[in-house]
Design an enzyme around this catalytic site. Sequence first.
Site, PDB file in Angstrom:
ATOM      1  CG  HIS A 170      -2.097  -0.979   0.952  1.00  0.00           C
ATOM      2  ND1 HIS A 170      -2.124  -2.235   1.492  1.00  0.00           N
ATOM      3  CD2 HIS A 170      -3.194  -0.877   0.175  1.00  0.00           C
ATOM      4  CE1 HIS A 170      -3.201  -2.859   1.069  1.00  0.00           C
ATOM      5  NE2 HIS A 170      -3.875  -2.064   0.273  1.00  0.00           N
ATOM      6  NE  ARG A 185     -10.724  -1.405   0.041  1.00  0.00           N
ATOM      7  CZ  ARG A 185      -9.448  -1.667  -0.266  1.00  0.00           C
ATOM      8  NH1 ARG A 185      -9.173  -2.649  -1.123  1.00  0.00           N
ATOM      9  NH2 ARG A 185      -8.472  -0.969   0.237  1.00  0.00           N
ATOM     10  CD  GLU A 214      -9.145  -7.986  -1.739  1.00  0.00           C
ATOM     11  OE1 GLU A 214      -8.230  -7.323  -2.224  1.00  0.00           O
ATOM     12  OE2 GLU A 214      -9.909  -7.532  -0.863  1.00  0.00           O
ATOM     13  CG  ASP A 258      -4.805  -8.150  -0.918  1.00  0.00           C
ATOM     14  OD1 ASP A 258      -3.727  -8.347  -0.332  1.00  0.00           O
ATOM     15  OD2 ASP A 258      -5.533  -7.172  -0.696  1.00  0.00           O
ATOM     16  NE  ARG A 297      -0.745  -5.557  -1.415  1.00  0.00           N
ATOM     17  CZ  ARG A 297      -1.953  -5.042  -1.518  1.00  0.00           C
ATOM     18  NH1 ARG A 297      -3.020  -5.745  -1.159  1.00  0.00           N
ATOM     19  NH2 ARG A 297      -2.139  -3.845  -1.986  1.00  0.00           N
ATOM     20  CB  CYS A 334     -10.142  -2.175  -8.432  1.00  0.00           C
ATOM     21  SG  CYS A 334     -10.314  -3.306  -7.047  1.00  0.00           S
TER      22      CYS A 334
HETATM   23  C1  PEP Z   1      -6.105  -5.370  -4.381  1.00  0.00           C
HETATM   24  O1  PEP Z   1      -5.837  -6.144  -3.454  1.00  0.00           O
HETATM   25  O2  PEP Z   1      -5.794  -5.603  -5.553  1.00  0.00           O
HETATM   26  C2  PEP Z   1      -6.811  -4.111  -4.116  1.00  0.00           C
HETATM   27  C3  PEP Z   1      -7.231  -3.358  -5.096  1.00  0.00           C
HETATM   28  O3  PEP Z   1      -6.963  -3.736  -2.831  1.00  0.00           O
HETATM   29  P1  PEP Z   1      -5.748  -3.194  -1.946  1.00  0.00           P
HETATM   30  O4  PEP Z   1      -4.590  -2.938  -2.854  1.00  0.00           O
HETATM   31  O5  PEP Z   1      -6.214  -1.959  -1.263  1.00  0.00           O
HETATM   32  O6  PEP Z   1      -5.510  -4.321  -0.987  1.00  0.00           O
HETATM   33 MG    MG Z   2      -6.789  -5.877  -1.571  1.00  0.00          MG
END
Ligand code: PEP
Ligand code: MG
Length: 592
Positions: A211, A354, A452, A476, A486, A523
């Site tokens: 993130h 979300r 995810e 994810d 990640r 996304c």
């Molecule tokens: C993802 O996991 O791809 C996602 C869009 O959510 P985040 O990156 O906020 O975990």
């Molecule tokens: Mg995610």
Amino acid sequence: MGKPELSQNLPPVTPRLGASFTLHGAGVSGGIAIGYAHLISSARLEVAHYEVAVGDGEAEIDRLDAAIEQVRGELIGLHAAVPQDAPAEMAAFLDLHLMILNDSTLSVVPRELIRNRRWNAEWALVHQMEMLVQRFDEIENTYLRERKGDVQQVVERVLKAMLGSAHTPAPPAHEENIIVVAHDFSPADMILFKQHQFAGFVTDLGGVTSHTAIVARSLNLPAIVGLHHARQMIRESELLIADGTIGVLIVNPDRQVLAEYQLRQSQFELERQKLKRLRTTPAATLEGVPVELQANIELPSDVEQALDAGAMGVGLFRTEFLFLNRDDLPGEDEQFEAYRQVVQAMNGMPVTIRTLDLGADKAITGAQLVGPNPALGLRAIRFCLAEPQIFLTQLRAILRASRYGNVRLLVPMVAHAHEIDQVLHYVALAQDMLAHTGVPFDSSVPVGGMIEIPAAALALNAFVKKLDFLSIGTNDLIQYTLAIDRTDDAVAHLYDPLHPAVLYLIAHTIRSAVKAGIQVAVCGEMAGEVQLTRLLLGMGLRQFSMHPAQLLAIKQQVLRSSIPQVEVLAQRILRSEDSERTRQLLDKLNDS
Ligand code: PEP
Ligand code: MG
């Protein structure tokens, strides 16, 4: 953001005192930044670095001691005020912080640094904290390793106590000529940089889909993670070139290299400017198949960038960022205002809100969210279902905002059908609560789920029956399919969106959603990678949501693509079992 110009007031570009060298990491955000290094610990703990005047060392040490003493008094006071019926952890938490504060490791070395190197107290304290944190990182025992957060919190308290008595805590001048160099940033740190205008960011740690990296990308600045020892090797104010596209950092470049990169930087900027012409062009393939391009946002203020990029909606509003960097939780009214602001600004276009994805690398201050394995722990919808009051407050705020436009509710990290049942139950409860008090809301807000977790993708039938739409969170999905954290750059090289298992799960999800007649988007970061646009189109995807900075480049690729052509190669890629062959086919797909 325009091209940074090296200010006349900053150190001359050449000749450099230090030797030139190059470091390699992972580029997380395109473009080239040229600027002077500014070494910091974290946005929260950013402190001035300066030398105290000869003879002022003892006074500086007194300042440090006074702050430690003040914090000791605060902690003892808080301890005495813990109510009898409070959970035992509360007193234990304060005991631990007192113990850390009383430990000489936190005060002896900083005193030496002040005395011998004439560092200011904040600098000395944060330096020692970093040394301790690094040692904690090396500990195998998870419980002990996680205590580094406590050390940081104690140091933060001492820094706050010193705030009033600082000499010159001046922020660096000419932010646009500064490249921030840090060991690591949390997503909460990174979001604070939205208020700044630095030229770029580089860190020792971090994965490309962490993130922290995602927020760096949304800042639309060149950034590199996973540089390992950059923080130790680079000195304050050294000249840096950060190539965020390929993950290369050049320290103390010579004149020729500098000139070359200045040229590349202006070419990159020119390309970016050219793309702006596409802002109002409808996104459609060569044969006119419409493709919906939406934006991912973290804060309401990001909407401006989304609209500037011509986004046709918000495909992912990561609301948990409203909860970071504060000691309290945002209440229903505050959340409602934030959501309403976005919904109204999008003027009837869809806004996919979300629900909280807290946990893992995004923890609220003071929360005991971090289990032994945070990414597999009480994160996202699991946390919300365990904290129904927090969840209901958010649902009411979202529903209240729904009457101002086109709101969709998206639930992260679903793995079990019963989680959806519980979510729908809470949505109905929130609606009842509002209806009883006469508060208006849109009663037909669609509820979607993020795919995810591989289990959700594989058992999709149960989900498509209960949900109105799906959104594939590839960040994810890749993390959980390939079992790579990640946020951990040690396994970042194993991150592979083209792994056959990942592609299978994405293709299967798109196919199932289309068959069930419900909308499906991607996304995750894959949606913003130009190299993957045709592959996703070929798999049947027609809705992409990404950080706004990527949107126009993706639109350009959509405009150049033909569905029948990309379908054929996408199917061949899906059948490929050999990664080399997959790469060749992808090159072919993108060739033209
Ligand atoms: C993802 O996991 O791809 C996602 C869009 O959510 P985040 O990156 O906020 O975990
Ligand atoms: Mg995610």
